[in-house]
Scaffold this motif. Structure first.
Motif, PDB file in Angstrom:
ATOM      1  N   TYR A 163       0.824  -1.211   0.000  1.00 51.92           N
ATOM      2  CA  TYR A 163       0.000   0.000   0.000  1.00 51.92           C
ATOM      3  C   TYR A 163       0.859   1.262   0.000  1.00 51.92           C
ATOM      4  O   TYR A 163       0.647   2.181  -0.802  1.00 51.92           O
ATOM      5  CB  TYR A 163      -0.956   0.038   1.202  1.00 51.92           C
ATOM      6  N   VAL A 164       1.831   1.339   0.910  1.00 49.15           N
ATOM      7  CA  VAL A 164       2.618   2.568   1.054  1.00 49.15           C
ATOM      8  C   VAL A 164       3.355   2.887  -0.244  1.00 49.15           C
ATOM      9  O   VAL A 164       3.311   4.019  -0.749  1.00 49.15           O
ATOM     10  CB  VAL A 164       3.611   2.446   2.224  1.00 49.15           C
ATOM     11  N   GLY A 165       4.043   1.897  -0.803  1.00 50.13           N
ATOM     12  CA  GLY A 165       4.811   2.137  -2.023  1.00 50.13           C
ATOM     13  C   GLY A 165       3.937   2.572  -3.181  1.00 50.13           C
ATOM     14  O   GLY A 165       4.278   3.504  -3.915  1.00 50.13           O
ATOM     15  N   ALA A 177       5.685 -11.003  -7.961  1.00 50.76           N
ATOM     16  CA  ALA A 177       5.148 -10.854  -9.319  1.00 50.76           C
ATOM     17  C   ALA A 177       3.892 -10.014  -9.374  1.00 50.76           C
ATOM     18  O   ALA A 177       3.329  -9.818 -10.448  1.00 50.76           O
ATOM     19  CB  ALA A 177       4.869 -12.232  -9.917  1.00 50.76           C
ATOM     20  N   THR A 178       3.445  -9.507  -8.236  1.00 50.76           N
ATOM     21  CA  THR A 178       2.221  -8.720  -8.220  1.00 50.76           C
ATOM     22  C   THR A 178       2.362  -7.586  -7.213  1.00 50.76           C
ATOM     23  O   THR A 178       3.356  -7.514  -6.482  1.00 50.76           O
ATOM     24  CB  THR A 178       1.004  -9.604  -7.858  1.00 50.76           C
ATOM     25  N   ILE A 179       1.374  -6.715  -7.188  1.00 47.50           N
ATOM     26  CA  ILE A 179       1.352  -5.618  -6.233  1.00 47.50           C
ATOM     27  C   ILE A 179       0.331  -5.921  -5.141  1.00 47.50           C
ATOM     28  O   ILE A 179      -0.531  -6.784  -5.300  1.00 47.50           O
ATOM     29  CB  ILE A 179       1.008  -4.274  -6.916  1.00 47.50           C
ATOM     30  N   LEU A 180       0.444  -5.229  -4.029  1.00 49.69           N
ATOM     31  CA  LEU A 180      -0.591  -5.219  -2.984  1.00 49.69           C
ATOM     32  C   LEU A 180      -0.978  -6.634  -2.549  1.00 49.69           C
ATOM     33  O   LEU A 180      -2.149  -6.985  -2.486  1.00 49.69           O
ATOM     34  CB  LEU A 180      -1.813  -4.445  -3.479  1.00 49.69           C
ATOM     35  N   ARG A 181       0.019  -7.443  -2.238  1.00 49.80           N
ATOM     36  CA  ARG A 181      -0.252  -8.804  -1.784  1.00 49.80           C
ATOM     37  C   ARG A 181      -1.103  -8.780  -0.513  1.00 49.80           C
ATOM     38  O   ARG A 181      -0.864  -7.992   0.396  1.00 49.80           O
ATOM     39  CB  ARG A 181       1.055  -9.548  -1.493  1.00 49.80           C
ATOM     40  N   GLY A 182      -2.111  -9.633  -0.479  1.00 50.24           N
ATOM     41  CA  GLY A 182      -2.930  -9.772   0.708  1.00 50.24           C
ATOM     42  C   GLY A 182      -4.203  -8.950   0.711  1.00 50.24           C
ATOM     43  O   GLY A 182      -5.017  -9.082   1.624  1.00 50.24           O
ATOM     44  N   TYR A 183      -4.404  -8.117  -0.308  1.00 47.87           N
ATOM     45  CA  TYR A 183      -5.615  -7.317  -0.364  1.00 47.87           C
ATOM     46  C   TYR A 183      -6.663  -8.001  -1.243  1.00 47.87           C
ATOM     47  O   TYR A 183      -6.372  -8.958  -1.968  1.00 47.87           O
ATOM     48  CB  TYR A 183      -5.316  -5.911  -0.888  1.00 47.87           C
ATOM     49  N   ARG A 211     -10.347  -5.231  -5.491  1.00 46.91           N
ATOM     50  CA  ARG A 211      -9.830  -3.901  -5.168  1.00 46.91           C
ATOM     51  C   ARG A 211      -8.450  -3.685  -5.788  1.00 46.91           C
ATOM     52  O   ARG A 211      -8.100  -2.577  -6.212  1.00 46.91           O
ATOM     53  CB  ARG A 211      -9.753  -3.729  -3.654  1.00 46.91           C
ATOM     54  N   ILE A 212      -7.649  -4.749  -5.809  1.00 46.93           N
ATOM     55  CA  ILE A 212      -6.318  -4.640  -6.405  1.00 46.93           C
ATOM     56  C   ILE A 212      -6.437  -4.272  -7.883  1.00 46.93           C
ATOM     57  O   ILE A 212      -5.626  -3.497  -8.412  1.00 46.93           O
ATOM     58  CB  ILE A 212      -5.539  -5.954  -6.233  1.00 46.93           C
ATOM     59  N   SER A 218      18.789   4.076 -11.348  1.00 47.77           N
ATOM     60  CA  SER A 218      19.398   5.216 -10.659  1.00 47.77           C
ATOM     61  C   SER A 218      18.354   6.296 -10.443  1.00 47.77           C
ATOM     62  O   SER A 218      17.418   6.456 -11.235  1.00 47.77           O
ATOM     63  CB  SER A 218      20.576   5.778 -11.454  1.00 47.77           C
ATOM     64  N   ALA A 219      18.520   7.048  -9.337  1.00 45.58           N
ATOM     65  CA  ALA A 219      17.569   8.109  -8.996  1.00 45.58           C
ATOM     66  C   ALA A 219      18.190   9.002  -7.939  1.00 45.58           C
ATOM     67  O   ALA A 219      19.251   8.701  -7.381  1.00 45.58           O
ATOM     68  CB  ALA A 219      16.256   7.513  -8.493  1.00 45.58           C
ATOM     69  N   GLU A 220      17.508  10.114  -7.653  1.00 41.33           N
ATOM     70  CA  GLU A 220      17.979  10.999  -6.585  1.00 41.33           C
ATOM     71  C   GLU A 220      17.756  10.388  -5.205  1.00 41.33           C
ATOM     72  O   GLU A 220      18.535  10.633  -4.283  1.00 41.33           O
ATOM     73  CB  GLU A 220      17.247  12.342  -6.661  1.00 41.33           C
ATOM     74  N   ARG A 221      16.661   9.622  -5.054  1.00 40.66           N
ATOM     75  CA  ARG A 221      16.328   9.033  -3.767  1.00 40.66           C
ATOM     76  C   ARG A 221      15.884   7.592  -3.951  1.00 40.66           C
ATOM     77  O   ARG A 221      15.284   7.232  -4.959  1.00 40.66           O
ATOM     78  CB  ARG A 221      15.176   9.789  -3.085  1.00 40.66           C
ATOM     79  N   VAL A 222      16.178   6.793  -2.939  1.00 38.81           N
ATOM     80  CA  VAL A 222      15.596   5.463  -2.811  1.00 38.81           C
ATOM     81  C   VAL A 222      14.695   5.498  -1.584  1.00 38.81           C
ATOM     82  O   VAL A 222      15.126   5.889  -0.502  1.00 38.81           O
ATOM     83  CB  VAL A 222      16.670   4.367  -2.662  1.00 38.81           C
ATOM     84  N   VAL A 223      13.439   5.130  -1.759  1.00 35.39           N
ATOM     85  CA  VAL A 223      12.474   5.123  -0.655  1.00 35.39           C
ATOM     86  C   VAL A 223      12.144   3.676  -0.322  1.00 35.39           C
ATOM     87  O   VAL A 223      11.685   2.919  -1.182  1.00 35.39           O
ATOM     88  CB  VAL A 223      11.184   5.879  -1.040  1.00 35.39           C
ATOM     89  N   LEU A 224      12.397   3.290   0.933  1.00 34.50           N
ATOM     90  CA  LEU A 224      12.074   1.940   1.384  1.00 34.50           C
ATOM     91  C   LEU A 224      10.663   1.951   1.966  1.00 34.50           C
ATOM     92  O   LEU A 224      10.402   2.606   2.972  1.00 34.50           O
ATOM     93  CB  LEU A 224      13.088   1.459   2.425  1.00 34.50           C
ATOM     94  N   ALA A 225       9.772   1.226   1.320  1.00 37.14           N
ATOM     95  CA  ALA A 225       8.360   1.174   1.739  1.00 37.14           C
ATOM     96  C   ALA A 225       7.981  -0.294   1.913  1.00 37.14           C
ATOM     97  O   ALA A 225       7.194  -0.845   1.152  1.00 37.14           O
ATOM     98  CB  ALA A 225       7.469   1.853   0.708  1.00 37.14           C
ATOM     99  N   VAL A 226       8.570  -0.918   2.919  1.00 31.04           N
ATOM    100  CA  VAL A 226       8.379  -2.355   3.116  1.00 31.04           C
ATOM    101  C   VAL A 226       7.928  -2.638   4.541  1.00 31.04           C
ATOM    102  O   VAL A 226       8.215  -1.887   5.472  1.00 31.04           O
ATOM    103  CB  VAL A 226       9.685  -3.125   2.831  1.00 31.04           C
ATOM    104  N   GLY A 227       7.178  -3.718   4.690  1.00 28.03           N
ATOM    105  CA  GLY A 227       6.828  -4.213   6.013  1.00 28.03           C
ATOM    106  C   GLY A 227       5.751  -3.440   6.747  1.00 28.03           C
ATOM    107  O   GLY A 227       5.596  -3.595   7.958  1.00 28.03           O
ATOM    108  N   LEU A 228       4.967  -2.603   6.050  1.00 26.60           N
ATOM    109  CA  LEU A 228       3.946  -1.796   6.715  1.00 26.60           C
ATOM    110  C   LEU A 228       2.616  -1.955   5.998  1.00 26.60           C
ATOM    111  O   LEU A 228       2.556  -1.989   4.777  1.00 26.60           O
ATOM    112  CB  LEU A 228       4.339  -0.318   6.708  1.00 26.60           C
ATOM    113  N   ARG A 229       1.540  -2.067   6.783  1.00 26.59           N
ATOM    114  CA  ARG A 229       0.192  -2.168   6.226  1.00 26.59           C
ATOM    115  C   ARG A 229      -0.736  -1.209   6.965  1.00 26.59           C
ATOM    116  O   ARG A 229      -0.545  -0.967   8.156  1.00 26.59           O
ATOM    117  CB  ARG A 229      -0.358  -3.590   6.379  1.00 26.59           C
ATOM    118  N   PRO A 230      -1.753  -0.683   6.268  1.00 23.40           N
ATOM    119  CA  PRO A 230      -2.741   0.130   6.981  1.00 23.40           C
ATOM    120  C   PRO A 230      -3.537  -0.725   7.960  1.00 23.40           C
ATOM    121  O   PRO A 230      -3.793  -1.897   7.723  1.00 23.40           O
ATOM    122  CB  PRO A 230      -3.650   0.644   5.860  1.00 23.40           C
TER     123      PRO A 230
END
Length: 257
Positions: free
Chosen positions: A161-163, A184-190, A194-195, A239-251
């Motif tokens: 969700y966060v990512g 291989a997919t997004i939003l596992r567990g939802y 809705r996905i 490559s990018a200016e920032r790497v954002v780690l959006a792992v291990g969190l769920r609403p």
């Protein structure tokens, strides 16, 4: 009479900010206006809950009558009159405003949360890093990323969700976003239905969605951070200016905060 005008009008109808009950009442009213029998309440509820349709065959499969729907929806004044009737008899509901699931630092609408029916939730827990990816000035967690000026480019690790929410918002604001995940997919567990809605939002955006990527390391090069990984055994470099780690969190339910 072709079904195309009816399909367009039907999808407009289910896109209105109405409850399932109100949409069912509106469709029943349209059929009465066209002097056609409406499908059973159960069938109406089942079909309007699906949202916009790609084909009116989905309406027929749910037990509806194609002829009746076309006659009702294509009548020049039926929809307007039915909406006025619904509005006149509907009780006024106070608007409900929820805080953003990502917190007050999120300055964008929660479009992924809306697609997942998570608008009344909040993301709890401490952001965590990944092995070999400690937090630095260029590798940041999502809360830090939301507080800082938006970069011109970003690699977001984690298509939960966060990512997905941050990726969609930043891409809409002009950031070049690569959203990667090891699965291989997004939003596992939802909920799968809705996905699909969230998939549609991401596909319509400029987000580069890269799945089955196993990141293995990073480096810096000319002011950029370079992420190395593998996709089916083949090397990948981003490559990018920032790497954002959006792992291990769920609403979670906002009422339980």
């Amino acid at each position: 009479m072709t079904s195309d005008p009816a399909l367009h009008t039907y999808n407009t109808l289910v896109g209105l900010p109405l409850s399932v009950e109100q949409r069912c009442a509106l469709l029943a009213s349209l059929h009465r206006f066209a002097q056609q029998p409406a499908p059973p309440r159960v069938a109406l509820s089942a079909i309007v809950s699906k949202g916009p349709l790609s084909s009116l065959s989905q309406w027929v499969d749910a037990g509806g009558s194609l002829d009746a729907l076309c006659a009702a929806l294509c009548h020049p004044t039926a929809l307007t009159d039915a909406l006025q009737d619904l509005t006149a008899h509907a009780p006024q509901q106070p608007a409900v405003h929820h805080p953003h699931p990502l917190g007050e630092d999120a300055r964008f609408p929660p479009r992924i949360a809306k697609a997942l029916n998570l608008e009344a939730t909040t993301v709890r827990g401490r952001p965590r890093g990944l092995s070999g990816f400690p937090f630095t000035d260029k590798i940041v967690h999502f809360r830090q990323a939301l507080r800082e000026p938006r970069p011109a480019s970003a690699v977001i690790v984690g298509a939960g969700y966060v990512g997905c929410e941050v990726a969609l918002a930043w891409a809409a604001a002009g950031c070049h976003v690569s959203l990667i995940d090891r699965c291989a997919t997004i939003l596992r567990g939802y909920i799968p239905e809705r996905i699909d809605d969230a998939w549609d939002l991401l596909r319509a955006s400029t987000v580069d969605l890269l799945l089955n990527i196993h990141i293995s390391g990073w480096d810096t090069r000319q002011g950029q951070i370079v992420v190395y990984g593998l996709k089916h055994g083949e090397p990948v470099e981003l490559s990018a200016e920032r790497v954002v780690l959006a792992v291990g969190l769920r609403p979670e339910d906002a009422l339980h905060r």
